[in-house]
Design a protein around this motif. Sequence first.
Motif, PDB file in Angstrom:
ATOM      1  N   PHE A 198      24.258 -11.357  34.420  1.00  0.00           N
ATOM      2  CA  PHE A 198      24.554 -12.616  33.756  1.00  0.00           C
ATOM      3  C   PHE A 198      23.316 -13.447  33.427  1.00  0.00           C
ATOM      4  N   SER A 199      22.143 -12.974  33.792  1.00  0.00           N
ATOM      5  CA  SER A 199      20.926 -13.736  33.485  1.00  0.00           C
ATOM      6  C   SER A 199      20.408 -13.337  32.094  1.00  0.00           C
ATOM      7  N   VAL A 200      19.851 -14.306  31.416  1.00  0.00           N
ATOM      8  CA  VAL A 200      19.324 -14.094  30.065  1.00  0.00           C
ATOM      9  C   VAL A 200      17.869 -14.527  30.037  1.00  0.00           C
TER      10      VAL A 200
END
Length: 181
Positions: A5-7
């Motif tokens: 979920f990290s960008v």
Amino acid sequence: MHRWFSVNWQAIFVPSMSVVELIVRGSLVYLSLFSVLRFLPSRQMGTLGIPDLLVVVLFAEAAQNAMASTYTSITEGAILVGTVIFWSYLLNWLGYKIPKFQQFLNPPPLLLVKNGRLILRHLERELITEEELMSQLRQQGVEFLADVKKAYLEADGSISIITFDEKSSSLPQHKVDKTVV
């Protein structure tokens, strides 16, 4: 799980190479491909013009690389797409404004048949066989070569035909109205 979920926003939008280098690379590729494709036999292009073909191919390549992260940022893909748009527009604009330049962009029609006779050296130059030409004539409703007053290979690869038909000479001439509405 956190990694899913990290960008990395910086990797998405900040180019990993110089913007000038991207523009130079895009320009060199566009102009090189344009030059090569301009001198290929016209019939291989079909009805798609050289600039149109280049724009489609280079857009697809630039967009694909940006989406597949071959470049490290979307910005790099956008810069390359913008460079392709610039060169496409500039060449079309120059062709519109400078008639001599238009002759470079789009070759003049090439006469293939005159008064029912083939011009063999032109067919050979464009790698068109007599059978291919006759197929094109039949597709346009002309059965015999003797019925053809003139046939031209157009810049887009299509073949235009003028027959000895009396009806075509009785049609009114097309006039251009230059008044602005």
